[in-house]
Design an enzyme around this catalytic site. Sequence first.
Site, PDB file in Angstrom:
ATOM      1  N   HIS A   1     -23.228 -39.330 -46.477  1.00  0.00           N
ATOM      2  CA  HIS A   1     -22.389 -39.650 -45.328  1.00  0.00           C
ATOM      3  C   HIS A   1     -22.743 -41.031 -44.777  1.00  0.00           C
ATOM      4  O   HIS A   1     -23.768 -41.611 -45.121  1.00  0.00           O
ATOM      5  CB  HIS A   1     -22.554 -38.598 -44.220  1.00  0.00           C
ATOM      6  CG  HIS A   1     -21.776 -37.348 -44.467  1.00  0.00           C
ATOM      7  ND1 HIS A   1     -22.266 -36.314 -45.232  1.00  0.00           N
ATOM      8  CD2 HIS A   1     -20.536 -36.968 -44.073  1.00  0.00           C
ATOM      9  CE1 HIS A   1     -21.367 -35.339 -45.282  1.00  0.00           C
ATOM     10  NE2 HIS A   1     -20.312 -35.721 -44.584  1.00  0.00           N
TER      11      HIS A   1
ATOM     12  N   LYS B   1     -23.844 -40.792 -38.857  1.00  0.00           N
ATOM     13  CA  LYS B   1     -23.919 -39.336 -38.734  1.00  0.00           C
ATOM     14  C   LYS B   1     -25.314 -38.938 -38.270  1.00  0.00           C
ATOM     15  O   LYS B   1     -26.317 -39.300 -38.889  1.00  0.00           O
ATOM     16  CB  LYS B   1     -23.572 -38.666 -40.066  1.00  0.00           C
ATOM     17  CG  LYS B   1     -23.488 -37.145 -39.964  1.00  0.00           C
ATOM     18  CD  LYS B   1     -22.885 -36.542 -41.232  1.00  0.00           C
ATOM     19  CE  LYS B   1     -22.772 -35.029 -41.130  1.00  0.00           C
ATOM     20  NZ  LYS B   1     -21.920 -34.595 -40.012  1.00  0.00           N
TER      21      LYS B   1
END
Length: 233
Positions: A131, A135
Site C-alpha cells: 500500500h 496508510k
Amino acid sequence: MKIALVGYGKMGKIIDEIASSKGHEIVARLSETPTAENLNNPDVVIEFSQPEAAFINIKNCLELQIPVVCGTTGWLARKAEVESIAEANTTAFLYGSNFSLGVNLFFALNEKLAKLMRPFDEYKVQLKEIHHTHKKDAPSGSAISLAEGIMAHDARYNAWKLEETKGAELGIFAIREDEVPGTHKVYYRSDLDEIEISHTAFSRNGFAQGAVIAAEWIIGKKGNFTMKDVLFS
C-alpha cells in the site's frame, strides 16, 4: 439519498464525486466528530476516517439510528461492540475492509482456493500486501480478511502475524511504497512449485464506488452486514 460523509480525506472526496454523479445529496462533509447537529439528518453515513476516531464516529451515528457504512480499518478490536450498538438501536451497520467489487470476488476466490489446498500439507501459505506510505495500519484490513478466509478453511492456522512465522501462525508481509492504491497476494509454496493469486487496484475509485453501492443497499435494512451481503445475497 441524503448522505453524510464522516472523514473527508482522499477517499471521502472521491466518494463525494461518485455519489453526487449518481444523483445523491451530500448533506455533511465532516472531519470532526459527528453529532445530531452537524450530520444534517442524513439517510445514511459513509465513514472513512482514522483508526483512532472510527469507534466514536460510528457509535454516535448508530445511537442516532442512522445506518453506517464503514471502510476505516485498524479499529476492529471494538467491532463486536459496534455491532451490539447497531442491534440495540434497531439500525444497520456494514463494515468493509475493502469495498471494491474485484477485491470481494478475490476474497471469494481465496476461500475457494483454501478449501482446495486443505488436503495438501506440503504447501505452506503466506500473504503479502502493498500500500501507499500514507496508510497508517499494517497489515491492511483486506489482508486480515484474506487471512481469516484461509483460517476458516485450513485448520493448520489459528492466527496471523506480521512477517515470517512458524507453526500455526499465518504470515502476512506488509510493504509500503509511494502511491500504491493496494495490491494483495496469496502464495501457496512447496519445495517443488508455487501457486499465487493476486489482486491489484489501479486507483481508489473502485473502493469509493463500492462504498456508494453499499450505502444504497443498506437503506431500510436492520442488523450487521458485510459486502458479501451486498454482492452475493
